[in-house]
Design an enzyme around this catalytic site. Structure first.
Site, mmCIF file in Angstrom:
data_model
loop_
_atom_site.group_PDB
_atom_site.id
_atom_site.type_symbol
_atom_site.label_atom_id
_atom_site.label_comp_id
_atom_site.label_asym_id
_atom_site.label_seq_id
_atom_site.Cartn_x
_atom_site.Cartn_y
_atom_site.Cartn_z
ATOM 1 N N GLU A 9 0.835 -1.204 0.000
ATOM 2 C CA GLU A 9 0.000 0.000 0.000
ATOM 3 C C GLU A 9 0.871 1.256 0.000
ATOM 4 O O GLU A 9 1.832 1.349 0.760
ATOM 5 C CB GLU A 9 -0.892 -0.031 1.247
ATOM 6 C CG GLU A 9 -1.873 1.116 1.321
ATOM 7 C CD GLU A 9 -2.866 0.924 2.454
ATOM 8 O OE1 GLU A 9 -3.474 -0.165 2.576
ATOM 9 O OE2 GLU A 9 -3.030 1.866 3.240
ATOM 10 N N THR A 40 -3.873 4.871 -1.401
ATOM 11 C CA THR A 40 -4.928 5.321 -0.480
ATOM 12 C C THR A 40 -5.651 6.549 -1.032
ATOM 13 O O THR A 40 -5.185 7.228 -1.956
ATOM 14 C CB THR A 40 -4.353 5.661 0.907
ATOM 15 O OG1 THR A 40 -3.384 6.697 0.749
ATOM 16 C CG2 THR A 40 -3.713 4.443 1.551
ATOM 17 N N TYR A 140 -11.390 -5.999 10.777
ATOM 18 C CA TYR A 140 -10.873 -5.565 12.077
ATOM 19 C C TYR A 140 -10.721 -6.714 13.074
ATOM 20 O O TYR A 140 -11.674 -7.062 13.761
ATOM 21 C CB TYR A 140 -11.811 -4.462 12.617
ATOM 22 C CG TYR A 140 -11.867 -3.317 11.649
ATOM 23 C CD1 TYR A 140 -10.935 -2.293 11.730
ATOM 24 C CD2 TYR A 140 -12.762 -3.322 10.568
ATOM 25 C CE1 TYR A 140 -10.921 -1.276 10.789
ATOM 26 C CE2 TYR A 140 -12.756 -2.311 9.617
ATOM 27 C CZ TYR A 140 -11.828 -1.298 9.736
ATOM 28 O OH TYR A 140 -11.790 -0.298 8.791
ATOM 29 N N ASP A 153 -19.473 -7.035 13.958
ATOM 30 C CA ASP A 153 -18.401 -6.619 13.067
ATOM 31 C C ASP A 153 -18.204 -7.656 11.950
ATOM 32 O O ASP A 153 -18.013 -7.305 10.776
ATOM 33 C CB ASP A 153 -17.118 -6.449 13.893
ATOM 34 C CG ASP A 153 -16.141 -5.501 13.233
ATOM 35 O OD1 ASP A 153 -16.587 -4.486 12.680
ATOM 36 O OD2 ASP A 153 -14.936 -5.786 13.279
ATOM 37 N N ARG A 159 -21.593 -8.764 5.011
ATOM 38 C CA ARG A 159 -22.400 -7.919 4.111
ATOM 39 C C ARG A 159 -21.535 -7.360 2.984
ATOM 40 O O ARG A 159 -21.976 -7.207 1.848
ATOM 41 C CB ARG A 159 -23.047 -6.783 4.904
ATOM 42 C CG ARG A 159 -24.278 -7.277 5.667
ATOM 43 C CD ARG A 159 -24.844 -6.229 6.597
ATOM 44 N NE ARG A 159 -25.220 -5.003 5.916
ATOM 45 C CZ ARG A 159 -25.618 -3.903 6.545
ATOM 46 N NH1 ARG A 159 -25.705 -3.901 7.866
ATOM 47 N NH2 ARG A 159 -25.955 -2.823 5.879
ATOM 48 N N ARG A 267 7.900 3.701 1.763
ATOM 49 C CA ARG A 267 9.309 3.353 1.995
ATOM 50 C C ARG A 267 9.481 1.895 1.579
ATOM 51 O O ARG A 267 8.602 1.084 1.795
ATOM 52 C CB ARG A 267 9.666 3.458 3.486
ATOM 53 C CG ARG A 267 9.232 4.716 4.193
ATOM 54 C CD ARG A 267 10.126 5.837 3.833
ATOM 55 N NE ARG A 267 11.522 5.464 4.027
ATOM 56 C CZ ARG A 267 12.363 6.147 4.763
ATOM 57 N NH1 ARG A 267 11.945 7.219 5.380
ATOM 58 N NH2 ARG A 267 13.621 5.783 4.882
HETATM 59 P P1 FAD Z 1 -17.376 -0.096 7.347
HETATM 60 O O1 FAD Z 1 -17.071 -1.517 7.207
HETATM 61 O O2 FAD Z 1 -18.453 0.492 6.504
HETATM 62 O O3 FAD Z 1 -17.789 0.221 8.834
HETATM 63 C C1 FAD Z 1 -16.851 0.082 9.889
HETATM 64 C C2 FAD Z 1 -17.511 -0.703 11.002
HETATM 65 O O4 FAD Z 1 -18.632 0.003 11.472
HETATM 66 C C3 FAD Z 1 -17.979 -2.057 10.543
HETATM 67 O O5 FAD Z 1 -16.964 -3.011 10.677
HETATM 68 C C4 FAD Z 1 -19.125 -2.279 11.471
HETATM 69 O O6 FAD Z 1 -18.643 -2.812 12.666
HETATM 70 C C5 FAD Z 1 -19.671 -0.883 11.749
HETATM 71 N N1 FAD Z 1 -20.814 -0.573 10.866
HETATM 72 C C6 FAD Z 1 -20.838 0.224 9.774
HETATM 73 N N2 FAD Z 1 -22.086 0.268 9.239
HETATM 74 C C7 FAD Z 1 -22.846 -0.505 10.009
HETATM 75 C C8 FAD Z 1 -24.216 -0.870 9.981
HETATM 76 N N3 FAD Z 1 -25.048 -0.402 9.067
HETATM 77 N N4 FAD Z 1 -24.649 -1.713 10.939
HETATM 78 C C9 FAD Z 1 -23.831 -2.187 11.904
HETATM 79 N N5 FAD Z 1 -22.518 -1.870 11.978
HETATM 80 C C10 FAD Z 1 -22.034 -1.059 11.049
HETATM 81 N N6 FAD Z 1 -9.348 5.389 5.296
HETATM 82 C C11 FAD Z 1 -9.228 6.378 4.369
HETATM 83 O O7 FAD Z 1 -9.732 7.469 4.592
HETATM 84 N N7 FAD Z 1 -8.563 6.166 3.185
HETATM 85 C C12 FAD Z 1 -8.000 4.974 2.867
HETATM 86 O O8 FAD Z 1 -7.420 4.824 1.790
HETATM 87 C C13 FAD Z 1 -8.079 3.915 3.833
HETATM 88 N N8 FAD Z 1 -7.538 2.697 3.573
HETATM 89 C C14 FAD Z 1 -7.736 1.674 4.473
HETATM 90 C C15 FAD Z 1 -7.245 0.398 4.153
HETATM 91 C C16 FAD Z 1 -7.450 -0.673 5.026
HETATM 92 C C17 FAD Z 1 -6.932 -2.022 4.651
HETATM 93 C C18 FAD Z 1 -8.168 -0.458 6.253
HETATM 94 C C19 FAD Z 1 -8.410 -1.594 7.206
HETATM 95 C C20 FAD Z 1 -8.640 0.809 6.576
HETATM 96 C C21 FAD Z 1 -8.429 1.887 5.694
HETATM 97 N N9 FAD Z 1 -8.921 3.154 5.974
HETATM 98 C C22 FAD Z 1 -8.796 4.167 5.056
HETATM 99 C C23 FAD Z 1 -9.577 3.435 7.284
HETATM 100 C C24 FAD Z 1 -11.109 3.220 7.205
HETATM 101 O O9 FAD Z 1 -11.692 4.199 6.372
HETATM 102 C C25 FAD Z 1 -11.636 3.319 8.630
HETATM 103 O O10 FAD Z 1 -11.190 2.208 9.363
HETATM 104 C C26 FAD Z 1 -13.135 3.508 8.762
HETATM 105 O O11 FAD Z 1 -13.434 3.906 10.103
HETATM 106 C C27 FAD Z 1 -13.949 2.259 8.498
HETATM 107 O O12 FAD Z 1 -13.931 1.917 7.174
HETATM 108 P P2 FAD Z 1 -14.611 0.526 6.693
HETATM 109 O O13 FAD Z 1 -14.592 0.540 5.221
HETATM 110 O O14 FAD Z 1 -14.025 -0.610 7.394
HETATM 111 O O15 FAD Z 1 -16.109 0.813 7.216
#
Ligand code: FAD
Length: 294
Positions: A9, A40, A140, A153, A159, A267
């Site tokens: 990444e 990202t 997570y 989670d 989903r 890096r």
């Molecule tokens: P989601 O999966 O949509 O939601 C996070 C959690 O909230 C879910 O696991 C669930 O527990 C809960 N949740 C959400 N909706 C519901 C619902 N309707 N009902 C019940 N529970 C729900 N951030 C950036 O800004 N830019 C990036 O490029 C970026 N890259 C990332 C790459 C990786 C590999 C990871 C792990 C994270 C990255 N992030 C990035 C951070 C990410 O945006 C945050 O962790 C954010 O808070 C959650 O994103 P998600 O897509 O996991 O969210």
């Protein structure tokens, strides 16, 4: 010859110096034949054009399959769909679909945009309507802080899979046992897609502690002890960070983990060394071809 899959990444660079570091790292790491490299995307679109330009340039180089991250926080569906259509036009066929952190920063309460995708599952489903993207999502091992329970989670991950995700990458973690327990729970829940641990070598330990606190990632006491009183000793800190990351990767490989995602922070040195230690060797003919600036 290793049968491990690695992915790297990167983030879109802001300055000339960061630009140099990105492309040097890209050229050094791509001969390791990653499954993909990813770029990202700033939550709320803050890096929209820089992410797009970086991804387009990587695709043009043809050195590795490229995935573009995309977040849906603080944006309408139309805005996000426009990004998706532009990605598709530029040849992007793989996205890392994410919700993004709230505008106030990770740890603040999340409110979906009234006209936007409510979470990563909705984004993945929306992306599939625009093009047949390969979709990777985040997950997570120690539960997302917004989730009421570990079970909820994992339901959310399911989903995302139902919406088209075929691979997941974890939030960074330093407690391998937490990841292994999570892998067991995924298995019991019938999750079959590859789940790559997200490996984030320690750079600034104090900054990492703050970030881990917000993300709900545990920093084991033995790490706290290891980095104690090293604030003014960057060379020892670097050596310890490399050893810790190597131990983490080798232990995971021993446990049968086959996919590794590296948060390279643009890096190459440590990520390259970790790959060699995992038995992932570069194709030297590609190394020559990859030389030179962007
Ligand atoms: P989601 O999966 O949509 O939601 C996070 C959690 O909230 C879910 O696991 C669930 O527990 C809960 N949740 C959400 N909706 C519901 C619902 N309707 N009902 C019940 N529970 C729900 N951030 C950036 O800004 N830019 C990036 O490029 C970026 N890259 C990332 C790459 C990786 C590999 C990871 C792990 C994270 C990255 N992030 C990035 C951070 C990410 O945006 C945050 O962790 C954010 O808070 C959650 O994103 P998600 O897509 O996991 O969210």
């Amino acid at each position: 010859m290793s049968n491990l899959n690695v992915s790297f990444e990167f983030f879109p660079p802001k300055t000339d110096k960061m630009n140099e570091s990105l492309w040097r790292s890209f050229n050094k790491l791509t001969p390791l034949r990653p499954r993909f490299v990813s770029v990202t995307y700033g939550a709320g679109g803050t890096t929209r054009s820089r992410t797009h330009d970086t991804v387009a340039r990587m695709i043009k180089k043809g050195a590795a399959p490229v995935a573009a991250h995309l977040t849906c926080v603080a944006a309408t569906k139309n805005e996000v769909d426009d990004v998706l259509r532009n990605y598709w036009k530029s040849g992007v066929r793989h996205i890392v679909a994410l919700r993004g952190d709230p505008p106030g920063g990770a740890g603040e309460p999340f409110t979906p945009h009234p006209g936007g995708y409510e979470n990563a599952a909705a984004l993945a489903a929306g992306a599939k309507k625009i093009g047949d993207f390969e979709i990777t999502v985040g997950c997570y091992p120690e539960k997302h802080p917004d989730s009421p329970s570990e079970a909820a989670d994992i339901e959310m991950l399911k989903r995302k899979i139902d919406a088209g995700a075929t691979r997941a990458i974890t939030q960074f973690f330093y407690d391998n046992q937490a990841f292994l327990r999570y892998r067991d729970r995924l298995d019991a829940a019938g999750v079959k897609i590859p789940v790559a641990p997200g490996i984030m070598p320690v750079t600034n330990f104090n900054g990492l502690r703050r970030m881990a606190d917000i993300c709900g990632a545990t920093i084991p006491g033995r790490l706290v002890k290891l980095f104690e009183n090293l604030d003014d000793d960057p060379s020892t800190r670097k050596l310890i960070a490399a050893t810790v990351a190597a131990q983490q990767c080798l232990e995971l490989a021993d446990e049968g983990v086959e996919d590794f995602h590296f948060y390279t922070l643009n890096r190459d040195e440590l990520t390259y060394a970790l790959c060699l230690m995992l038995g992932v060797r570069p194709d030297l003919s590609l190394q020559d071809a990859g030389e030179g600036a962007a």
